[in-house]
Enzyme design. Sequence first.
Site, mmCIF file in Angstrom:
data_model
loop_
_atom_site.group_PDB
_atom_site.id
_atom_site.type_symbol
_atom_site.label_atom_id
_atom_site.label_comp_id
_atom_site.label_asym_id
_atom_site.label_seq_id
_atom_site.Cartn_x
_atom_site.Cartn_y
_atom_site.Cartn_z
ATOM 1 N N ARG A 1 0.833 -1.211 0.000
ATOM 2 C CA ARG A 1 0.000 0.000 0.000
ATOM 3 C C ARG A 1 0.868 1.262 0.000
ATOM 4 N NH1 ARG A 1 -5.462 1.891 0.639
ATOM 5 N NH2 ARG A 1 -6.273 -0.228 0.500
ATOM 6 N N GLU B 1 -9.503 6.413 6.882
ATOM 7 C CA GLU B 1 -8.073 6.666 6.748
ATOM 8 C C GLU B 1 -7.697 7.931 5.976
ATOM 9 O OE1 GLU B 1 -7.996 2.631 5.222
ATOM 10 O OE2 GLU B 1 -6.121 2.321 6.272
#
Lengths: 542, 786
Positions: B330, B735
């Site tokens: 990620r 997030e």
Amino acid sequence: MFCYMLDQLVRKLQRIPRTEFSTEIQLCRAVPPRIRFQGVQAARINRAVGQKTGVSVIRFNLNGRWIEDNKIDPNCTILKYLRTTMMQPDAKEGCAAGDCGACTLMLGEMTERGIEYRTLNACIALMANVHERYLLTPSGIGRAGQLHPAQQAMVDCHGSQCGFCTPGFVMSLANLYQQTGLHVRQSVLTDEQIHAALSGNLCRCTGYRPIIEAAHKMAALPACDVSEVSAHNGVQTFNPQSDVPADGSPAALQDVDGRRLFMPLTEEQLKALLRDYPDACLWAGGTDVGLEITQRFKQFDTIICLNRISTLARTQVLDEQLWLGAGVTYSQAEHELADLFPSFAQLLHRIGSRQIRNMGTLGGNIANASPIGDTPPAFLALNATLEIDGNHGRREVAINDFYLGYKQTVLQPGEYLRAIRINKLQSSESLTLHKISKRYDDDISAVMFALFMDVQNGIIKNARLACGGVAATPLRAQKTEQALIGQPFSENTFLQAANFIGQDYQPLSDVRASKEYRLQVTRNLLLKSYLELTAGQAGDAA
Amino acid sequence: MSHVSSKVTPWEARRQRPAKGKSGSKLAHESAEKHVLGTATYIDDMPELAGTLFAAVGKSTIAHGKILSLDLTAVRNAPGVVDVITLEDIPGEKDIGPVFKGDPIFADGVVEFHGQALFAVLAESFEQAKRAVLLAQVSYEEQPALLTIQNALQQNAFVRPAHSMQKGDAASAIAAAPIQMSGELYVKGQEHFYLEGQISYALPAEDGGIKLYCSSQHPTEVQKLVSEVLDLPINHVQVEVRRMGGGFGGKETQAAQWGCIASVFARRQNRPVKMRLDRQDDMVLTGKRHDFYNRYQLGIDENGKILGADIELAGFCGYSPDLSDAIVDRAMFHVDNAYDLNNARVIGHRCKTNTVSNTAYRGFGGPQGMIFAEAMLDDIARKVGKDPLDVRKANFYRDGGSTHYGQPVEDFFLPELVEQLEQDCDYRARRAAITEFNRTNRWKKRGLALTPVRFGISFTIQFLNQAGALVHIYTDGSIHLNHGGTEMGQGLFTKVAQVVAHEFDLDIDMIQASATATDKVPNTSPTAASSGSDLNGKAAQNACQILKSRLVQFAQQHYQVNAGDVRFINNHVVIGADENSAQWISFADFVTLAYQNRVSLSTTGYYATPKIHYNRDTASGRPFFYFAFGACCVEVEIDTLTGEYKVLRADILHDVGRSLNPAIDIGQIEGGFIQGMGWLTTEELLWDDKGRLQSNSAATYKIPTSVDIPAHFNVQLFDRANAEDTIYNSKAVGEPPFMHGIAVWCALRDAVASVADYTISPPLDTPATPERVLNAVMFCQQESKA
């Protein structure tokens, strides 16, 4: 500041049947929903910490209910007692070290102005603290099923997310509400007041913005006076000097399984206890020693609690000097030093948090002898005199002679720190203080910088520089001082003197800062102090 | 007429107005009142059953080495101790690695990090357990410990193989570019500091099973691991979590170990067992956000446009894989942030170190990649002498482009959003004012930065992108809702309840969400990757639609009307096409009628995210269903004598699609920003040269307090429906806003750069503590002298 008026209290109390508060004994007999633990059957509970009858029992008011318990271990914290013995889990444990505020509660004390409250960290405060006091918890501050304004505002402003820190925030806000008199008249809180009240409450979810909004908005909600909660089942009459025996060793307030806690009310009692128990743990604010219990799981056999000795908790303004009892809390000192030592008062705003400042004491900060205490450098720069008392008689020590090494002082077993005396500043004198830490509020200093200057006719007549965090003890910078004294009060003098910092201090690297930074910033703070003293130049002040 | 709860508002009153609390309303958190009273029950608040015992673990005192002997005699004999277990006492699987093996429940002959659990003690009280564990006599044969990323890279110590992504030919593009440049950045990790520490409470259950209350974001995984550890079928274990006192990723995998230990003890003693980590144990024993050591080589043109980028990322994984493979991936996926790298090669290393195994933390590696993109853009701006915002704009992706992992760029409206924020926050005028301020102030300098966020939404492990829900309608019209998502403060239960209210046009107070439980909704995914409301909202909607279609079908038959003539309005079911003659039946009466006519009022719902695919072998595909956007402008002031600073102002414009609950979404954005700011400013993890965690308490690890937040703090939602078919076209919000904190770091660096008149890009590793800021200032002073 405390606008709680006695007559108002009396009026409120008149709604309660007279028998419930007229006298001590009647109170004991008449209050119906009294909770008794462990079969305490004492008919008469001595209201001055148990000396007269020798009954070791803690007696306190929890959200309006009077509770007595004679089986509480002296090492038991308020938080543990509430969560385990009482099975009342509304205060939370986030860190068990007085750093996060999730366990914040309000502790009330009867004064001539009524019940006055302050916040504390229940996780590191002993149950002895609540004896004869009024404890309020998040589930108890509302009235008749209504939320307290601090609670309602938190709901309205979306001030909670995970909710774990929230009860602590609510208590800090409710205390601010009560302390600023919002329960008797509407007023507007400043951001500074709010931040000061919340300085010991950590929230990981919200980013604080809605909580600050809630603090502003609670003022506009229908008023609520939490002392009515405390007074629900009667209050103690206020008589601070009653039942105080002159001397002699008092009975233990707590005595369980061979572990004892004493709570002397006078220095004579303290001295008698020190004779009997010279190795006892002296517990002032407990904001440091409390961690021994909650972090290192230590249990003390004998604790002498110092914070009910009224002579240690007062300040006196003398002609030339200020006399500060060793038991004066940081919160008291913030107030008391504001006029004579404004920079010192400013520093105190940044020591610990509101909760810690409400409990921690100046004497504790000095006698604890930590190299990273924040007030010792200031007292060193002020050349304070320490009054020591105890079984060897009273003596005085200059603070510069007090520290012997890491966590070591001249205090002998059986002695205690009684008071700190500092000279008032003359017009040519100044005290400049800087606290350097990663975080602004509630952090331990990487460097604590304290500079006393006497400048006359452009010449530095005298200078005392003391720093914390740069040596094993709080320490004067003698070579740097010599480089200042006698020199013109100029930028160049300070720049030159800064070259001696490295000779005075050999700091270590640790979690708070590297040794290089500690030296560099100390040097730079000399210059910064000069800039502040000379200019107050816009943009150049701290 | 049966009794109707006094809590139920009369239906007639509900008819007169629109239903309350549906999707889109600024509803308070479902537990808000309980939060403020302290009566919201966390696991440690549950009344303890009689006979409850307390567990604690004994920790290693070295970072790496063989265990020669483990003498627990004194531990067993300590006051209050009931039981002691080591690895040999685990009846089933001893390794609780969540994806890959490598996490023994207790050290397996070899200690891999300082503080690793060696054994566990069960005692009559928490304090007795804590005292007892200190009495162990352990001897080790100490071995050299890998404690830094650089060490691990040198020694090729990795927990998983490196992975790379590629687009075009980076090397040639860089070589051919008018300007070449290189740089690096060390980004430290972050302690989660959820206020509620890790905790599990295990109760012995039927047939050798376990009922476990666990503060976990992933109850299904805990259930599976407990069953494996106890050598039981999964159906013998139930895991339940009503709420967590914060998670932030720290309870995605790291809650399991404590749940497993509590369960083993509970089975051995047949007594309830609580295992709670105190703060210091929690900080030492559980993983954190990964440090990253990032390096780049860039080829750019004179205008600062990136022509080619060769980027190497290295994550500080700790001793075991945990989730590090996906986390480093990620970081790689987000190292472009919003910018077209044109030709790119991105390599990600998973470094093995003798430290606690690092884990998920809000952003899941994304922030560590994204900050590097912003660092590069700032470096470019100094190189070509332009305002960083202009360089950012010049490098933005455009629709039709593609990323370095082959995902087409679609619906990329970020430039429009940035433009709006630039106007709203008066960026240009403030830039001019700051330049003037810095010219006239000797010791105080101000900095400004406006940075974008583009964050990919979906688990990059495809199978996790599914969810289930369970909805029951009772005959008084009240609805019970359950789904696989967990509540950790983010307001998931509130949002999903709003979805249900919306579907039936019911007041929110008719919806009761219950604790996440593995026996209600099975085989769930972790509540992570910002996916909670996307997945569970859709699953709940699906359940509602199934129930509605049953109810409509029933009404068609019962009232002999067309399906279109059965509508759910204002807490009622309206039967009939004609407004005047339509029959209004309260929801309660209607569902009672349906029940009496033998219509099932309970169903499960299910959802699987469409469109996503990713081939890791070719490093290409569409790993993300969509992207969430946002931008943040921050102004700071630094003191060049001490390195101290203050964040003066922050303006955030953030894209949540059509918000399910604007109040909750703004809360996520504000909280995310401050948490991101803390990561990059005051929060500093530190291990000493023995591998001991030094920042191991709230006294040594400093998250922001109220006074640290900007005095001017403006958050706005960018109101545009998600082009993808998400729940009511909303977007995930957990997030993405965390990375707005990067603007604080960029602004600090901007202020420092002013010391050298913006001619150099100062090195400023994170967190930018006062010490690092002062060092950067001194670097600029020296460089500009030279």
